[in-house]
Design a protein around this motif. Structure first.
Motif, PDB file in Angstrom:
ATOM      1  N   VAL A  99       0.842  -1.196   0.000  1.00  0.00           N
ATOM      2  CA  VAL A  99       0.000   0.000   0.000  1.00  0.00           C
ATOM      3  C   VAL A  99       0.881   1.251   0.000  1.00  0.00           C
ATOM      4  CG1 VAL A  99      -1.733   1.298   1.296  1.00  0.00           C
ATOM      5  CG2 VAL A  99      -1.895  -1.200   1.144  1.00  0.00           C
ATOM      6  N   GLU A 100       1.968   1.213   0.740  1.00  0.00           N
ATOM      7  CA  GLU A 100       2.882   2.357   0.785  1.00  0.00           C
ATOM      8  C   GLU A 100       3.472   2.644  -0.599  1.00  0.00           C
ATOM      9  OE1 GLU A 100       5.101   5.555   1.546  1.00  0.00           O
ATOM     10  OE2 GLU A 100       3.485   4.726   2.782  1.00  0.00           O
ATOM     11  N   GLU A 101       3.779   1.612  -1.363  1.00  0.00           N
ATOM     12  CA  GLU A 101       4.309   1.814  -2.720  1.00  0.00           C
ATOM     13  C   GLU A 101       3.276   2.498  -3.613  1.00  0.00           C
ATOM     14  OE1 GLU A 101       7.479  -1.927  -2.990  1.00  0.00           O
ATOM     15  OE2 GLU A 101       5.401  -2.192  -3.648  1.00  0.00           O
ATOM     16  N   ILE A 102       1.999   2.143  -3.421  1.00  0.00           N
ATOM     17  CA  ILE A 102       0.942   2.792  -4.193  1.00  0.00           C
ATOM     18  C   ILE A 102       0.853   4.275  -3.849  1.00  0.00           C
ATOM     19  CG2 ILE A 102      -1.569   2.908  -4.497  1.00  0.00           C
ATOM     20  CD1 ILE A 102      -1.608  -0.161  -4.297  1.00  0.00           C
ATOM     21  N   ASP A 119     -13.746  -5.002  -2.823  1.00  0.00           N
ATOM     22  CA  ASP A 119     -14.209  -5.762  -1.666  1.00  0.00           C
ATOM     23  C   ASP A 119     -14.750  -7.113  -2.107  1.00  0.00           C
ATOM     24  OD1 ASP A 119     -15.124  -6.624   0.782  1.00  0.00           O
ATOM     25  OD2 ASP A 119     -16.768  -5.187   0.920  1.00  0.00           O
ATOM     26  N   GLU A 120     -13.895  -8.142  -2.026  1.00  0.00           N
ATOM     27  CA  GLU A 120     -14.276  -9.528  -2.336  1.00  0.00           C
ATOM     28  C   GLU A 120     -14.803  -9.681  -3.764  1.00  0.00           C
ATOM     29  OE1 GLU A 120     -16.793 -11.178   0.678  1.00  0.00           O
ATOM     30  OE2 GLU A 120     -15.456 -10.589   2.313  1.00  0.00           O
ATOM     31  N   LEU A 121     -14.075  -9.117  -4.710  1.00  0.00           N
ATOM     32  CA  LEU A 121     -14.411  -9.274  -6.123  1.00  0.00           C
ATOM     33  C   LEU A 121     -13.846 -10.624  -6.583  1.00  0.00           C
ATOM     34  CD1 LEU A 121     -15.904  -7.235  -7.924  1.00  0.00           C
ATOM     35  CD2 LEU A 121     -13.693  -6.546  -8.836  1.00  0.00           C
ATOM     36  N   SER A 122     -14.702 -11.622  -6.668  1.00  0.00           N
ATOM     37  CA  SER A 122     -14.220 -12.992  -6.881  1.00  0.00           C
ATOM     38  C   SER A 122     -14.105 -13.387  -8.345  1.00  0.00           C
ATOM     39  CB  SER A 122     -15.145 -13.991  -6.159  1.00  0.00           C
ATOM     40  OG  SER A 122     -16.473 -13.878  -6.649  1.00  0.00           O
ATOM     41  N   ASP A 123     -14.750 -12.673  -9.236  1.00  0.00           N
ATOM     42  CA  ASP A 123     -14.697 -12.997 -10.668  1.00  0.00           C
ATOM     43  C   ASP A 123     -13.404 -12.426 -11.262  1.00  0.00           C
ATOM     44  OD1 ASP A 123     -14.941 -13.088 -13.446  1.00  0.00           O
ATOM     45  OD2 ASP A 123     -17.112 -12.827 -13.394  1.00  0.00           O
ATOM     46  N   PRO A 124     -12.501 -13.277 -11.739  1.00  0.00           N
ATOM     47  CA  PRO A 124     -11.230 -12.770 -12.278  1.00  0.00           C
ATOM     48  C   PRO A 124     -11.413 -11.863 -13.487  1.00  0.00           C
ATOM     49  CG  PRO A 124     -11.492 -15.110 -12.762  1.00  0.00           C
ATOM     50  CD  PRO A 124     -12.574 -14.752 -11.797  1.00  0.00           C
ATOM     51  N   HIS A 125     -12.476 -12.071 -14.261  1.00  0.00           N
ATOM     52  CA  HIS A 125     -12.714 -11.196 -15.413  1.00  0.00           C
ATOM     53  C   HIS A 125     -13.087  -9.792 -14.945  1.00  0.00           C
ATOM     54  CE1 HIS A 125     -13.342 -15.314 -16.986  1.00  0.00           C
ATOM     55  NE2 HIS A 125     -12.748 -14.827 -18.062  1.00  0.00           N
ATOM     56  N   ILE A 144      -6.788  -5.285  -2.996  1.00  0.00           N
ATOM     57  CA  ILE A 144      -7.739  -6.397  -2.865  1.00  0.00           C
ATOM     58  C   ILE A 144      -7.487  -7.113  -1.540  1.00  0.00           C
ATOM     59  CG2 ILE A 144      -7.904  -6.729  -5.373  1.00  0.00           C
ATOM     60  CD1 ILE A 144      -6.025  -9.123  -5.094  1.00  0.00           C
ATOM     61  N   PRO A 145      -8.483  -7.837  -1.031  1.00  0.00           N
ATOM     62  CA  PRO A 145      -8.266  -8.629   0.187  1.00  0.00           C
ATOM     63  C   PRO A 145      -7.596  -9.957  -0.143  1.00  0.00           C
ATOM     64  CG  PRO A 145     -10.542  -8.832  -0.499  1.00  0.00           C
ATOM     65  CD  PRO A 145      -9.891  -7.868  -1.461  1.00  0.00           C
ATOM     66  N   LYS A 146      -6.924 -10.536   0.844  1.00  0.00           N
ATOM     67  CA  LYS A 146      -6.242 -11.813   0.626  1.00  0.00           C
ATOM     68  C   LYS A 146      -7.217 -12.959   0.395  1.00  0.00           C
ATOM     69  CE  LYS A 146      -1.715 -11.317   2.817  1.00  0.00           C
ATOM     70  NZ  LYS A 146      -0.767 -11.902   3.782  1.00  0.00           N
ATOM     71  N   ARG A 147      -8.364 -12.895   1.076  1.00  0.00           N
ATOM     72  CA  ARG A 147      -9.322 -14.001   0.988  1.00  0.00           C
ATOM     73  C   ARG A 147     -10.605 -13.555   0.292  1.00  0.00           C
ATOM     74  NH1 ARG A 147      -7.769 -18.449   3.565  1.00  0.00           N
ATOM     75  NH2 ARG A 147      -6.030 -18.282   5.017  1.00  0.00           N
ATOM     76  N   ARG A 148     -11.297 -14.541  -0.265  1.00  0.00           N
ATOM     77  CA  ARG A 148     -12.569 -14.319  -0.958  1.00  0.00           C
ATOM     78  C   ARG A 148     -12.435 -13.268  -2.053  1.00  0.00           C
ATOM     79  NH1 ARG A 148     -13.727 -15.215   4.314  1.00  0.00           N
ATOM     80  NH2 ARG A 148     -13.687 -12.991   4.839  1.00  0.00           N
ATOM     81  N   VAL A 172      -4.231  -7.118   1.058  1.00  0.00           N
ATOM     82  CA  VAL A 172      -4.206  -6.910   2.510  1.00  0.00           C
ATOM     83  C   VAL A 172      -5.105  -7.930   3.204  1.00  0.00           C
ATOM     84  CG1 VAL A 172      -3.737  -4.450   2.249  1.00  0.00           C
ATOM     85  CG2 VAL A 172      -6.104  -5.230   2.452  1.00  0.00           C
ATOM     86  N   ALA A 173      -4.856  -8.122   4.488  1.00  0.00           N
ATOM     87  CA  ALA A 173      -5.607  -9.111   5.252  1.00  0.00           C
ATOM     88  C   ALA A 173      -6.967  -8.600   5.691  1.00  0.00           C
ATOM     89  CB  ALA A 173      -4.800  -9.555   6.478  1.00  0.00           C
ATOM     90  N   ASN A 174      -7.084  -7.295   5.926  1.00  0.00           N
ATOM     91  CA  ASN A 174      -8.300  -6.752   6.509  1.00  0.00           C
ATOM     92  C   ASN A 174      -8.648  -5.410   5.856  1.00  0.00           C
ATOM     93  OD1 ASN A 174      -9.824  -5.054   8.590  1.00  0.00           O
ATOM     94  ND2 ASN A 174      -9.926  -7.081   9.521  1.00  0.00           N
TER      95      ASN A 174
END
Length: 263
Positions: A99-102, A119-125, A144-148, A172-174
């Motif tokens: 995030v700091e690099e951004i 926020d949890e955008l699961s579709d790669p397209h 993007i979040p790490k999960r979902r 990021v995690a959260n």
């Protein structure tokens, strides 16, 4: 004679990854981890108890790689060889930024930060399309979040039409914690919500801003929405009441660009 085994160079390891990013089978995944391949996520057979799989999981987690349970049907659907042995890794096409690099990228360009948070955008397209639009609209990065969430996979790279090579993506995690950190850095957080009280064209996007785009089905999660400074809606004239996530991101980003250009 030196009998020590030389370590593969990370760039060579990335070259060895399959073109579609899928690495399957216990030995192949173990070697990919050993070689330093940029792995986005590892899927393990749910309920499988095995020493090799346990070693893969512990090694991956120690390196910050997301490990997810998957049933046999999902693994079979992902498999190219039909011999996945209960484990499939998905290689990342490039390393994630911080995030700091951004934020530093915005400083270097002398511009107020413009960041897209998915926020949890699961579709790669959809994610690939968002990254492409973000690059074209002059955003400084995507988070993007790490999960979902979809990651920087080959499908995302292809859909982005090469934008992943130019647009930093942080993971990021959260997300609520991330948004609070962005606020401390002076960014205003704008969340896209169908029922948002503020019309998009009444929002001031000229200053440091983070634009939050929710998931394809449910939109933003409750905690993320509550952390936003402003919830904006896109005016609708048709019979439908929502847009595709990547289309919504494009509208918000180009409104931000229009305002920043002073037109």
């Amino acid at each position: 004679m030196n009998n020590k085994r030389s370590q593969p160079r990370p760039d060579r390891a990335r070259e060895d990854a399959p073109a579609d990013g899928i690495i399957e089978g216990r030995n192949a995944v173990i070697e990919a981890l050993r070689a330093g391949v940029n792995i986005d996520k590892i899927f393990l057979m749910k309920g499988e108890v095995d020493t090799a799989l346990g070693r893969i999981a512990s090694t991956a987690r120690s390196r910050g790689i997301v490990v997810a349970d998957a049933d046999k049907r999902k693994l079979d659907g992902m498999s190219r060889t039909h011999a996945h042995q209960g484990v499939i890794a998905v290689a990342a096409v490039r390393e994630y930024a911080t995030v700091e690099e951004i934020l530093q990228r915005a400083r270097d360009q002398g511009e107020p930060p413009l960041v897209v948070v998915c926020d949890e955008l699961s579709d790669p397209h959809n994610l690939g399309a968002v990254i492409r639009t973000a690059e074209c609209a002059g955003a400084h990065g995507v988070i993007i979040p790490k999960r979902r969430s979809a990651g920087l996979t080959a499908v995302v790279a292809k859909t982005s039409a090469g934008a992943v090579a130019h647009m930093p993506v942080a993971r990021v995690a959260n997300l609520p914690s991330l948004l609070k950190e962005l606020k401390k850095e002076g960014l205003w957080v704008f969340g896209a919500a169908a029922d948002g009280p503020t019309r998009l064209y009444d929002a001031d996007l000229k200053g440091p801003a983070a634009i939050v785009i929710g998931s394809e089905g449910d939109g933003m999660s409750r905690l993320v929405a509550e952390t936003c400074d402003v919830l904006v809606h896109i005016p609708m004239k048709g019979k439908l009441n929502s847009l595709n996530a990547s289309a919504a991101a494009a509208i918000l980003l180009y409104e931000a660009l229009r305002q920043r250009l002073g037109s």
